[in-house]
Design an enzyme around this catalytic site. Structure first.
Site, PDB file in Angstrom:
ATOM      1  N   ASN A   8     -29.919 -58.606  21.316  1.00  0.00           N
ATOM      2  CA  ASN A   8     -29.520 -59.849  21.401  1.00  0.00           C
ATOM      3  C   ASN A   8     -28.279 -59.372  21.953  1.00  0.00           C
ATOM      4  O   ASN A   8     -27.329 -59.063  21.607  1.00  0.00           O
ATOM      5  CB  ASN A   8     -29.214 -60.154  19.900  1.00  0.00           C
ATOM      6  CG  ASN A   8     -28.811 -61.829  19.552  1.00  0.00           C
ATOM      7  OD1 ASN A   8     -27.820 -62.230  20.831  1.00  0.00           O
ATOM      8  ND2 ASN A   8     -28.525 -62.436  18.389  1.00  0.00           N
ATOM      9  N   LYS A  15     -26.344 -56.387  20.021  1.00  0.00           N
ATOM     10  CA  LYS A  15     -26.984 -56.733  18.761  1.00  0.00           C
ATOM     11  C   LYS A  15     -27.949 -55.798  18.496  1.00  0.00           C
ATOM     12  O   LYS A  15     -28.759 -56.361  19.562  1.00  0.00           O
ATOM     13  CB  LYS A  15     -26.642 -57.744  17.638  1.00  0.00           C
ATOM     14  CG  LYS A  15     -25.476 -58.396  16.870  1.00  0.00           C
ATOM     15  CD  LYS A  15     -25.480 -59.041  15.845  1.00  0.00           C
ATOM     16  CE  LYS A  15     -26.800 -59.104  14.970  1.00  0.00           C
ATOM     17  NZ  LYS A  15     -26.713 -60.736  13.920  1.00  0.00           N
ATOM     18  N   ARG A  67     -33.359 -61.231  22.715  1.00  0.00           N
ATOM     19  CA  ARG A  67     -33.318 -62.857  22.486  1.00  0.00           C
ATOM     20  C   ARG A  67     -32.694 -63.648  23.695  1.00  0.00           C
ATOM     21  O   ARG A  67     -31.603 -63.380  24.008  1.00  0.00           O
ATOM     22  CB  ARG A  67     -32.505 -63.073  21.832  1.00  0.00           C
ATOM     23  CG  ARG A  67     -32.220 -64.941  20.814  1.00  0.00           C
ATOM     24  CD  ARG A  67     -30.912 -64.650  20.333  1.00  0.00           C
ATOM     25  NE  ARG A  67     -30.662 -65.852  19.764  1.00  0.00           N
ATOM     26  CZ  ARG A  67     -29.570 -66.545  19.711  1.00  0.00           C
ATOM     27  NH1 ARG A  67     -28.128 -65.578  19.485  1.00  0.00           N
ATOM     28  NH2 ARG A  67     -29.151 -67.971  19.439  1.00  0.00           N
ATOM     29  N   HIS A 156     -32.482 -72.872  17.803  1.00  0.00           N
ATOM     30  CA  HIS A 156     -32.826 -72.005  16.421  1.00  0.00           C
ATOM     31  C   HIS A 156     -34.259 -71.814  16.547  1.00  0.00           C
ATOM     32  O   HIS A 156     -35.418 -71.717  15.491  1.00  0.00           O
ATOM     33  CB  HIS A 156     -33.082 -72.842  15.195  1.00  0.00           C
ATOM     34  CG  HIS A 156     -31.173 -73.077  15.602  1.00  0.00           C
ATOM     35  ND1 HIS A 156     -30.506 -73.915  14.762  1.00  0.00           N
ATOM     36  CD2 HIS A 156     -30.455 -71.215  15.722  1.00  0.00           C
ATOM     37  CE1 HIS A 156     -29.344 -73.393  15.374  1.00  0.00           C
ATOM     38  NE2 HIS A 156     -29.140 -72.151  15.482  1.00  0.00           N
ATOM     39  N   LEU A 185     -29.776 -73.435   8.467  1.00  0.00           N
ATOM     40  CA  LEU A 185     -28.322 -74.056   8.287  1.00  0.00           C
ATOM     41  C   LEU A 185     -26.839 -72.380   8.218  1.00  0.00           C
ATOM     42  O   LEU A 185     -26.773 -72.130   6.924  1.00  0.00           O
ATOM     43  CB  LEU A 185     -27.810 -74.856   7.373  1.00  0.00           C
ATOM     44  CG  LEU A 185     -28.145 -75.903   6.229  1.00  0.00           C
ATOM     45  CD1 LEU A 185     -28.705 -76.726   5.661  1.00  0.00           C
ATOM     46  CD2 LEU A 185     -28.339 -77.041   7.931  1.00  0.00           C
ATOM     47  N   GLY A 186     -26.772 -72.656   9.566  1.00  0.00           N
ATOM     48  CA  GLY A 186     -25.780 -70.984   9.863  1.00  0.00           C
ATOM     49  C   GLY A 186     -24.363 -71.471  10.391  1.00  0.00           C
ATOM     50  O   GLY A 186     -23.796 -72.866   9.813  1.00  0.00           O
ATOM     51  N   ARG A 217     -18.434 -77.309  15.310  1.00  0.00           N
ATOM     52  CA  ARG A 217     -18.938 -78.300  16.254  1.00  0.00           C
ATOM     53  C   ARG A 217     -19.489 -79.533  14.969  1.00  0.00           C
ATOM     54  O   ARG A 217     -19.580 -79.514  14.123  1.00  0.00           O
ATOM     55  CB  ARG A 217     -20.223 -77.170  17.007  1.00  0.00           C
ATOM     56  CG  ARG A 217     -20.344 -76.151  17.720  1.00  0.00           C
ATOM     57  CD  ARG A 217     -21.523 -75.691  18.197  1.00  0.00           C
ATOM     58  NE  ARG A 217     -21.729 -74.297  17.825  1.00  0.00           N
ATOM     59  CZ  ARG A 217     -22.982 -74.385  17.709  1.00  0.00           C
ATOM     60  NH1 ARG A 217     -23.833 -74.570  18.663  1.00  0.00           N
ATOM     61  NH2 ARG A 217     -23.027 -72.671  17.150  1.00  0.00           N
ATOM     62  N   ASP A 258     -15.483 -72.075   7.196  1.00  0.00           N
ATOM     63  CA  ASP A 258     -16.936 -71.669   6.227  1.00  0.00           C
ATOM     64  C   ASP A 258     -17.095 -71.863   4.898  1.00  0.00           C
ATOM     65  O   ASP A 258     -16.796 -72.231   4.416  1.00  0.00           O
ATOM     66  CB  ASP A 258     -16.346 -69.603   5.747  1.00  0.00           C
ATOM     67  CG  ASP A 258     -17.404 -68.904   4.995  1.00  0.00           C
ATOM     68  OD1 ASP A 258     -18.047 -69.063   4.104  1.00  0.00           O
ATOM     69  OD2 ASP A 258     -17.844 -67.344   5.720  1.00  0.00           O
ATOM     70  N   ARG A 260     -18.642 -71.256   2.164  1.00  0.00           N
ATOM     71  CA  ARG A 260     -18.325 -70.206   0.441  1.00  0.00           C
ATOM     72  C   ARG A 260     -16.639 -71.152   0.711  1.00  0.00           C
ATOM     73  O   ARG A 260     -16.548 -71.418  -0.561  1.00  0.00           O
ATOM     74  CB  ARG A 260     -18.313 -68.725   0.817  1.00  0.00           C
ATOM     75  CG  ARG A 260     -19.157 -68.184   0.788  1.00  0.00           C
ATOM     76  CD  ARG A 260     -19.533 -67.250   0.989  1.00  0.00           C
ATOM     77  NE  ARG A 260     -19.685 -67.118   2.360  1.00  0.00           N
ATOM     78  CZ  ARG A 260     -19.840 -65.955   3.041  1.00  0.00           C
ATOM     79  NH1 ARG A 260     -20.293 -64.519   2.637  1.00  0.00           N
ATOM     80  NH2 ARG A 260     -19.065 -65.881   4.631  1.00  0.00           N
ATOM     81  N   GLY A 308     -27.982 -72.741   4.115  1.00  0.00           N
ATOM     82  CA  GLY A 308     -29.050 -72.836   3.834  1.00  0.00           C
ATOM     83  C   GLY A 308     -29.675 -71.591   2.624  1.00  0.00           C
ATOM     84  O   GLY A 308     -30.205 -72.119   1.382  1.00  0.00           O
ATOM     85  N   ASN A 310     -27.771 -69.928   0.932  1.00  0.00           N
ATOM     86  CA  ASN A 310     -26.765 -69.154  -0.501  1.00  0.00           C
ATOM     87  C   ASN A 310     -26.118 -70.334  -0.865  1.00  0.00           C
ATOM     88  O   ASN A 310     -25.924 -70.212  -1.848  1.00  0.00           O
ATOM     89  CB  ASN A 310     -26.531 -68.609   0.046  1.00  0.00           C
ATOM     90  CG  ASN A 310     -26.700 -66.868   1.086  1.00  0.00           C
ATOM     91  OD1 ASN A 310     -27.284 -66.502   0.211  1.00  0.00           O
ATOM     92  ND2 ASN A 310     -26.778 -66.367   2.491  1.00  0.00           N
ATOM     93  N   GLU A 360     -35.211 -63.208  12.454  1.00  0.00           N
ATOM     94  CA  GLU A 360     -34.852 -63.678  13.969  1.00  0.00           C
ATOM     95  C   GLU A 360     -35.601 -62.626  14.594  1.00  0.00           C
ATOM     96  O   GLU A 360     -36.082 -62.160  15.191  1.00  0.00           O
ATOM     97  CB  GLU A 360     -33.783 -64.313  14.403  1.00  0.00           C
ATOM     98  CG  GLU A 360     -33.623 -65.454  13.855  1.00  0.00           C
ATOM     99  CD  GLU A 360     -32.454 -66.033  13.677  1.00  0.00           C
ATOM    100  OE1 GLU A 360     -31.833 -67.030  14.969  1.00  0.00           O
ATOM    101  OE2 GLU A 360     -31.615 -65.827  13.728  1.00  0.00           O
TER     102      GLU A 360
END
Ligand code: AMP
Length: 373
Positions: A8, A15, A67, A156, A185-186, A217, A258, A260, A308, A310, A360
């Site tokens: 990626n 990555k 990717r 996605h 949902l990331g 966004r 974030d 969290r 999604g 967590n 992925e």
């Protein structure tokens, strides 16, 4: 053992992961960062790839899967890289100027670093090439749209393919028989309506900006607001781009990008965080309802990616009070944490609700091997 090397490649990082494609077992993985920056790990993508070879050791992949963000309307499946495919990815850079050139740099670096090993491009957009014209066409002047490739492409896709197949396994039903609504949902977020394993609608559009509220966004917005901001606030294209892509979403509403942090702040009584959470959830329900109509019903609602997988609060908010639609969440199952795919609806819920962790890299590995034939 069939090893695939998954890449990626971004503008300043690569990555990578070496995977055993059948079992899905990760053999080794890593990230080379701050490529081209002073004090970074490598001067350019080629040097980064050479340093990765050193980390692979004796293991040799049979394929390298890359990717690639944008395949436009040219690619509907993973494709072995040839000079023609490279040229097409380059041409599609106008649709993804931040991503396709970096993805291509990764491909070219891999060609040099791993001579003789085939490269495969796996496109984020490919899965959504099954959309019908009514789903992908924007209602603007048809000639302008055609001249500038303005239409819905969706993103996605690799995640949706992996997650929909896993969901069918969890449900012990053939994917071909299922109507699924999947929420990825990331940091970036989108929804997808999937019938018989094919994407029939998705919330991201020509770019990954449309649809759901995301970390930074905006998602859906009246395009008239842009004209208003241009006229009244004097914002130009770069400012509007930054506003909607980097300073909006839950970050723009609450100061927390974030989920969290947002949920913690909301529970501590912060009103802006409460509103941001409510707007986020409201948009999820908007798409849930729309996609139930597009599919003519739904067999399972599936949550994946960082939020999604967590956030029980987000899942509960999205599905609260939908017993009339046959959706009954089990509160205890929803609250339980686990890295495994699982059902979080009640046993007698007509619509199943699942959490399916995405992978992925594994999907890219498998599609790359399949593309070799
Ligand atoms: P991804 O892009 O899939 O890596 O997702 C990243 C996002 O997942 C982060 O921005 C977090 O907001 C979210 N996330 C990760 N863990 C949790 C958690 N325990 N609760 C809520 N959100 C989480």
């Amino acid at each position: 053992m069939t090893l695939a090397f998954v890449v990626n490649s971004g503008s300043s990082s690569i990555k990578w992961e070496l995977l055993e494609a059948e079992s899905g077992e990760s053999v080794r993985r890593g990230i080379v960062e701050r490529i081209g920056e002073a004090g970074g790990d490598a001067a350019d993508h080629r040097q980064a790839m050479t340093s990765i070879i050193g980390m692979l050791g004796a293991e040799h992949p049979v394929v390298i899967g890359h990717r690639v963000v944008h395949g436009g309307d040219l690619f509907s499946a993973a494709t072995v890289v040839t000079p023609e495919v490279e040229a097409a990815i380059e041409k599609l850079s106008s649709l993804a100027p931040l991503h396709n050139p970096s993805n291509l740099a990764g491909i070219r670096a891999a060609q040099v670093a791993f001579p003789g090993i085939p490269n495969v491009a796996v496109f984020d957009t490919a899965f959504h090439q099954s959309l019908a014209p009514a789903a992908y066409t924007y209602a603007i002047d048809a000639q302008v749209a055609a001249d500038h490739s303005v239409r819905r492409y969706g993103f996605h896709g690799t995640s949706y393919q992996y997650v929909s197949r896993r969901a069918a396994e969890v449900l012990e039903r053939p994917l071909g028989d299922l109507r699924l609504i999947v929420f990825h949902l990331g940091n970036g977020a989108s929804a997808c309506a999937i019938a018989g394993g094919r994407s029939v609608d998705t919330s991201m559009g020509m770019t990954p900006l449309e649809g759901l509220v995301m970390g930074t966004r905006s998602g859906d917005l009246d395009p008239g607001a842009l004209f208003h901001l241009a006229r009244e606030a004097g914002l130009g294209t770069p400012e509007l781009d930054t506003l909607l892509n980097r300073r909006s979403g839950i970050l723009g509403l609450s100061g927390h990008g974030d989920m969290r942090d947002l949920v913690e702040s909301m529970k501590a009584g912060d009103a802006a965080s409460r509103l941001a959470f409510d707007v986020y959830v409201h948009r999820l329900r908007h798409y849930l309802g729309a996609y139930i109509a597009q599919l003519g019903g739904v067999d399972a609602v599936v949550f994946t990616a960082g939020v999604g997988e967590n956030s029980p609060d987000v899942r509960a908010g999205a599905l609260a009070g939908l017993g009339g639609l046959g959706i009954h969440l089990d509160a205890a199952r929803n609250a339980r944490r686990s890295p495994e795919p699982r059902r979080i609806s009640t046993d007698d819920s007509p619509v199943a609700v699942l959490v399916v962790p995405t992978n992925e890299e594994l999907e890219i590995a498998r599609q790359s091997l399949a593309a070799l034939g």
